[in-house]
Design an enzyme around this catalytic site. Sequence first.
Site, short mmCIF file in Angstrom:
data_model
loop_
_atom_site.label_atom_id
_atom_site.label_comp_id
_atom_site.label_asym_id
_atom_site.label_seq_id
_atom_site.Cartn_x
_atom_site.Cartn_y
_atom_site.Cartn_z
N SER A 208 54.22 22.62 -28.23
CA SER A 208 52.85 22.36 -28.87
C SER A 208 52.15 23.40 -29.35
CB SER A 208 52.07 21.45 -27.85
OG SER A 208 50.70 21.37 -28.18
N TYR B 183 48.32 20.12 -18.91
CA TYR B 183 49.31 19.65 -19.94
C TYR B 183 49.97 20.81 -20.93
CZ TYR B 183 50.90 18.09 -24.56
OH TYR B 183 51.84 18.05 -25.57
N LYS C 235 53.74 22.87 -20.92
CA LYS C 235 54.53 23.25 -22.09
C LYS C 235 54.82 24.74 -21.96
CE LYS C 235 54.62 19.16 -24.14
NZ LYS C 235 56.05 18.38 -24.00
N ASN D 68 49.50 18.97 -35.41
CA ASN D 68 48.61 17.56 -35.25
C ASN D 68 49.38 16.65 -35.83
OD1 ASN D 68 46.91 19.88 -34.46
ND2 ASN D 68 45.52 18.03 -33.63
N LEU E 112 42.26 12.08 -32.63
CA LEU E 112 41.33 11.73 -33.58
C LEU E 112 41.87 10.58 -34.45
CD1 LEU E 112 38.70 12.32 -35.40
CD2 LEU E 112 39.91 14.03 -36.69
N PHE F 130 33.13 15.47 -31.97
CA PHE F 130 33.10 16.21 -30.97
C PHE F 130 32.43 17.53 -31.36
CE2 PHE F 130 36.41 13.61 -28.69
CZ PHE F 130 35.31 12.50 -28.17
P1 NAD Z 1 54.77 9.52 -26.75
O1 NAD Z 1 54.10 9.13 -25.30
O2 NAD Z 1 54.43 8.30 -27.73
O3 NAD Z 1 56.45 9.52 -26.44
C1 NAD Z 1 57.13 9.97 -25.25
C2 NAD Z 1 57.96 9.19 -24.67
O4 NAD Z 1 58.56 9.66 -23.53
C3 NAD Z 1 57.40 7.54 -24.17
O5 NAD Z 1 58.17 6.49 -25.01
C4 NAD Z 1 57.68 7.72 -22.72
O6 NAD Z 1 57.73 6.34 -22.37
C5 NAD Z 1 58.64 8.68 -22.67
N1 NAD Z 1 58.80 9.09 -21.26
C6 NAD Z 1 57.56 10.06 -20.59
N2 NAD Z 1 58.15 10.40 -19.54
C7 NAD Z 1 59.34 9.98 -19.40
C8 NAD Z 1 60.40 10.38 -18.22
N3 NAD Z 1 60.30 10.75 -17.29
N4 NAD Z 1 61.48 10.02 -18.33
C9 NAD Z 1 61.82 9.20 -19.74
N5 NAD Z 1 60.94 8.84 -20.57
C10 NAD Z 1 59.95 9.37 -20.32
O7 NAD Z 1 54.65 10.72 -27.35
P2 NAD Z 1 54.75 11.50 -28.63
O8 NAD Z 1 53.44 11.79 -29.29
O9 NAD Z 1 55.86 10.90 -29.28
O10 NAD Z 1 55.20 13.09 -28.04
C11 NAD Z 1 56.56 13.41 -27.87
C12 NAD Z 1 56.61 14.53 -27.34
O11 NAD Z 1 56.00 15.48 -28.11
C13 NAD Z 1 55.95 14.87 -26.04
O12 NAD Z 1 56.64 15.94 -25.24
C14 NAD Z 1 54.79 15.50 -26.33
O13 NAD Z 1 54.07 16.35 -25.39
C15 NAD Z 1 55.09 16.34 -27.58
N6 NAD Z 1 53.95 16.54 -28.52
C16 NAD Z 1 53.25 15.55 -28.95
C17 NAD Z 1 52.02 15.82 -29.79
C18 NAD Z 1 50.97 14.72 -30.54
O14 NAD Z 1 50.03 14.99 -30.73
N7 NAD Z 1 51.53 13.60 -30.27
C19 NAD Z 1 51.52 17.11 -30.06
C20 NAD Z 1 52.54 18.20 -29.63
C21 NAD Z 1 53.55 18.11 -28.76
N1 UFG Z 2 37.88 14.69 -32.45
C1 UFG Z 2 36.76 13.92 -32.60
N2 UFG Z 2 36.57 12.87 -32.05
C2 UFG Z 2 37.48 12.19 -31.35
C3 UFG Z 2 38.77 12.72 -31.04
C4 UFG Z 2 39.04 14.08 -31.75
O1 UFG Z 2 35.80 14.51 -32.83
O2 UFG Z 2 37.32 10.94 -30.84
C5 UFG Z 2 38.13 15.99 -32.83
C6 UFG Z 2 38.48 17.11 -31.83
O3 UFG Z 2 37.35 17.68 -31.46
C7 UFG Z 2 39.38 18.07 -32.77
C8 UFG Z 2 39.93 17.23 -33.74
O4 UFG Z 2 39.38 16.14 -33.97
O5 UFG Z 2 38.34 19.01 -33.38
C9 UFG Z 2 41.47 16.81 -33.37
O6 UFG Z 2 41.54 16.47 -31.99
P1 UFG Z 2 42.84 15.66 -31.34
O7 UFG Z 2 42.54 15.35 -30.14
O8 UFG Z 2 43.32 14.67 -32.53
O9 UFG Z 2 43.92 16.91 -31.53
P2 UFG Z 2 43.75 18.27 -30.61
O10 UFG Z 2 43.97 19.52 -31.73
O11 UFG Z 2 42.54 18.44 -29.70
O12 UFG Z 2 45.17 18.11 -29.77
C10 UFG Z 2 46.27 17.93 -30.35
C11 UFG Z 2 47.12 17.02 -29.07
C12 UFG Z 2 47.40 18.15 -27.92
C13 UFG Z 2 48.19 19.20 -28.69
C14 UFG Z 2 47.20 19.81 -29.84
C15 UFG Z 2 48.22 20.76 -30.63
O13 UFG Z 2 46.40 16.15 -28.45
O14 UFG Z 2 48.24 17.50 -27.21
O15 UFG Z 2 47.08 18.51 -30.89
O16 UFG Z 2 49.52 20.14 -30.90
F1 UFG Z 2 48.51 20.33 -27.94
#
Ligand code: NAD
Ligand code: UFG
Length: 338
Positions: free
Chosen positions: A124, A148, A152, A178, A199, A217
């Site tokens: 991430s 978190y 990572k 994002n 968001l 926020f």
């Molecule tokens: P998600 O929660 O939709 O998908 C993750 C999946 O992993 C889920 O289906 C969950 O049931 C499964 N899972 C969790 N723990 C497990 C375990 N111990 N064994 C087997 N299955 C398990 O999340 P996503 O948004 O698809 O994210 C996927 C990956 O990308 C994650 O590692 C997350 O940290 C990373 N990531 C996501 C974002 C984001 O904003 N969505 C940003 C950066 C990184």
């Molecule tokens: N925001 C609001 N209101 C909300 C939610 C978010 O104003 O209800 C704002 C936040 O303050 C930020 C922007 O929208 O300025 C984006 O926020 P997100 O929560 O959507 O995303 P972040 O950039 O904070 O974090 C996301 C994931 C993290 C990841 C990161 C970088 O949540 O897990 O992107 O990949 F690490």
Amino acid sequence: MKVLVTGGVGYIGSHTCVQMIEAGMTPVILDNLYNSKETVLDRVEKLTGVRPVFYKGDIRDRAFLDQVFAEQDIGSVIHFAGLKAVGESVEQPLKYYDNNVNGTLVLVEAMLAADVNSLIFSSSATVYGDPASVPIREDFPTSATNPYGRSKLMVEEILTDIHKAHPEMSITILRYFNPVGSHKSGELGEDPQGIPNNLMPFISQVAVGRREYLSVFGNDYPTVDGTGVRDYIHVVDLANGHLAALNHRGKTAGLHIYNLGTGNGYSVLQMVKAFSKASGVNIEYKIAPRRPGDIAECWADPAKAKSELQWQASHTLDDMTADTWRWQSQNPTGYPSK
Ligand code: NAD
Ligand code: UFG
């Protein structure tokens, strides 16, 4: 070649499986369904005509992993499985270190035992902490501000050590910016349980009438309009980044790190405006205090992925908002339970 996709029922994993099947690859999904519903597989089948082999189980269960590797001829692993809620990680750090760090250790042990040498890991942009400047390059310093993010970063460091000890491995670390948007059909999308942290799902739930208004926020950041700026990337572009990584780096031994972002930043208010345009719904919002731990702005320099993976994002902001709205309006309460 079969590719084991941990977390393949989740948001990014399910979109990646669809792109893989369409490219002629064979994903084998492993997921414990902690944060996803099995009905996602019905949608993957509806879109592609293929129902991927699915193992319900946990990446921390070594005997289970050994069974999967014994039964399937796996060439590579894409490792999405993990927990991702920043706030929850502050309250329950052990849960995050166990799932995200320990889970990855067990998975890599099982891969080594099964002679599977190719791994793609979901990292991430959070590992850049509060960057000194934007756009962010892969060689910028890393840090973490919450468990978190630290999980990572720890996994990235552990994978670096594992690669030193096993130089025959191909380990690709993808740092997502994002992820937003949905498959263009509206059949797949992001389905957060409870109140959305992020968001885009929050805005779309306001648009569909599930939430009254968005709390913005902070509006006093040093940005274009005072609200936070992020690099939103369409989930299908992100999914395709994994295919590019598999094709270009998955076969080459080495430790490879790439940003997956667009290189563009949009503010919260720009996102609200774009979503109102796509949905035709006025999004109510109120300015609220800054969210602790948030940074002002963050966007990627995606040049390395472009030159080495021949990958770049192609979806526009209008695609991201229109596709999200199609998913949310067709599935106002998310995926069906059964
Ligand atoms: P998600 O929660 O939709 O998908 C993750 C999946 O992993 C889920 O289906 C969950 O049931 C499964 N899972 C969790 N723990 C497990 C375990 N111990 N064994 C087997 N299955 C398990 O999340 P996503 O948004 O698809 O994210 C996927 C990956 O990308 C994650 O590692 C997350 O940290 C990373 N990531 C996501 C974002 C984001 O904003 N969505 C940003 C950066 C990184
Ligand atoms: N925001 C609001 N209101 C909300 C939610 C978010 O104003 O209800 C704002 C936040 O303050 C930020 C922007 O929208 O300025 C984006 O926020 P997100 O929560 O959507 O995303 P972040 O950039 O904070 O974090 C996301 C994931 C993290 C990841 C990161 C970088 O949540 O897990 O992107 O990949 F690490």
